[in-house]
Design a protein around this motif. Structure first.
Motif, PDB file in Angstrom:
ATOM      1  N   ILE A 197      -6.276   2.347  -7.646  1.00 29.23           N
ATOM      2  CA  ILE A 197      -7.062   1.489  -6.615  1.00 29.23           C
ATOM      3  C   ILE A 197      -5.072   1.295  -6.507  1.00 29.23           C
ATOM      4  O   ILE A 197      -4.295   0.813  -5.186  1.00 29.23           O
ATOM      5  N   GLN A 198      -4.214   0.611  -7.666  1.00 30.00           N
ATOM      6  CA  GLN A 198      -3.462   0.562  -7.350  1.00 30.00           C
ATOM      7  C   GLN A 198      -2.226   1.465  -7.241  1.00 30.00           C
ATOM      8  O   GLN A 198      -0.926   1.744  -6.557  1.00 30.00           O
ATOM      9  N   PHE A 199      -2.475   2.879  -8.026  1.00 30.68           N
ATOM     10  CA  PHE A 199      -1.836   3.648  -7.544  1.00 30.68           C
ATOM     11  C   PHE A 199      -1.288   4.303  -5.590  1.00 30.68           C
ATOM     12  O   PHE A 199      -0.818   4.137  -4.890  1.00 30.68           O
ATOM     13  N   PHE A 200      -2.330   3.942  -4.993  1.00 29.57           N
ATOM     14  CA  PHE A 200      -3.346   3.889  -3.437  1.00 29.57           C
ATOM     15  C   PHE A 200      -2.026   3.596  -3.175  1.00 29.57           C
ATOM     16  O   PHE A 200      -1.122   3.358  -1.995  1.00 29.57           O
ATOM     17  N   LYS A 201      -2.376   1.861  -3.415  1.00 33.14           N
ATOM     18  CA  LYS A 201      -1.892   0.862  -2.645  1.00 33.14           C
ATOM     19  C   LYS A 201       0.026   1.355  -3.190  1.00 33.14           C
ATOM     20  O   LYS A 201       0.963   0.393  -1.917  1.00 33.14           O
ATOM     21  N   GLU A 202       0.494   1.385  -3.899  1.00 28.84           N
ATOM     22  CA  GLU A 202       1.224   1.696  -4.054  1.00 28.84           C
ATOM     23  C   GLU A 202       2.234   2.312  -3.228  1.00 28.84           C
ATOM     24  O   GLU A 202       3.319   2.337  -2.963  1.00 28.84           O
ATOM     25  N   ASN A 203       1.501   3.244  -2.612  1.00 35.00           N
ATOM     26  CA  ASN A 203       1.861   4.680  -1.954  1.00 35.00           C
ATOM     27  C   ASN A 203       1.870   4.456  -0.392  1.00 35.00           C
ATOM     28  O   ASN A 203       1.561   5.471   0.279  1.00 35.00           O
ATOM     29  N   ILE A 204       0.863   3.311  -0.099  1.00 31.97           N
ATOM     30  CA  ILE A 204       0.223   3.529   1.217  1.00 31.97           C
ATOM     31  C   ILE A 204       0.647   2.229   2.033  1.00 31.97           C
ATOM     32  O   ILE A 204       0.766   1.493   1.840  1.00 31.97           O
ATOM     33  N   PRO A 205       2.239   2.281   2.522  1.00 30.17           N
ATOM     34  CA  PRO A 205       3.211   1.424   3.476  1.00 30.17           C
ATOM     35  C   PRO A 205       1.836   0.595   4.552  1.00 30.17           C
ATOM     36  O   PRO A 205       1.419   1.025   5.103  1.00 30.17           O
ATOM     37  N   ASN A 206       1.943  -0.230   3.927  1.00 33.01           N
ATOM     38  CA  ASN A 206       1.087  -1.000   5.152  1.00 33.01           C
ATOM     39  C   ASN A 206      -0.359  -1.448   4.945  1.00 33.01           C
ATOM     40  O   ASN A 206      -0.669  -1.279   6.345  1.00 33.01           O
TER      41      ASN A 206
END
Length: 237
Positions: A197-206
């Protein structure tokens, strides 16, 4: 901060397996909110094999965060959503016998249908989101339906990440960038977990919201529900 909505379908599955009311889905919804979750998600199916339509009615008075109801917009589902009036409805093109959702909408092929359904929900003050694959033409098609948000279907990302291939995030990042340019809000869900989840969040703006059920409940068997929710919230900061 990205909001965490907890999908409680698995709690209903466990309850239904014994035919009683343990665990109680309403009490569980109260608890996950008390533990810090910013939303509750349910996905009733026509056969009511986990969440029942009555559960949606029972949950409405106790969900004081965001209430998200997912499902295929067949008539019975639409009638339920229009009766309950959740914060958000997420439209998913799953077959009645699907074990779980496994594809996004073809927003081009089903454009007229989606426009009709979405406008009906919006007229009733319900925010709309549609389940889509990370394909640019489908994001453009989503914009044409008038939806407020899209929910990126993340099974493909989760599978590639599990194999060690972080390049699997690229189509999701590209889709998010386009969605932002088009003025679409971005949600995400399916196979997201504490591991990815953290990696996904860091790469999806807004990224506005993630809906997580199966992984969160499974992780909670070992780590505890309150602890797991806090762990997700930390990763989503």
């Amino acid at each position: 901060m990205t909001k965490l909505s907890v999908n409680i379908n698995k709690i209903a599955t466990l309850r239904n397996s014994r035919g009683g009311d343990v665990p109680n889905v309403v009490d569980f919804a109260k608890d996950v909110q008390r533990f810090g979750a910013e939303g509750v998600t349910i996905h009733p199916r026509p056969d009511e094999r986990h969440i029942r339509y009555q559960d949606a009615r029972d949950l409405k008075p106790v969900v004081y965060t965001e209430f998200n109801i997912e499902g295929n917009p067949v008539k019975s589902f639409m009638d339920l959503v229009l009766e309950v009036k959740p914060t958000q409805v997420t439209l998913v093109p799953d077959a009645e016998d699907a074990i779980t959702s496994n594809a996004g909408w073809d927003t081009i092929k089903h454009k007229d249908f989606l426009i009709e359904v979405i406008s009906e929900f919006q007229k009733n003050g319900i925010r709309t989101s549609i389940f889509v694959d990370p394909v640019l033409k489908q994001i453009e098609g989503a914009k044409a339906t008038g939806t407020d948000r899209i929910e990126l279907y993340t099974e493909g990302f989760a599978h590639q990440y599990g194999l060690g291939n972080k390049e699997g995030i690229k189509p999701y990042t590209e889709s998010a960038v386009l969605a932002n340019e088009l003025g679409l809000g971005i949600n995400a869900g399916h196979d997201l977990s504490l591991d990815n989840i953290q990696f996904f969040k860091e790469n999806i703006p807004n990224l506005l919201e993630v809906s997580i059920g199966h992984a969160l409940i499974a992780e909670s068997l070992y780590l505890g529900v309150e602890n797991v929710i806090q762990m997700y919230l930390q990763r989503l900061k």
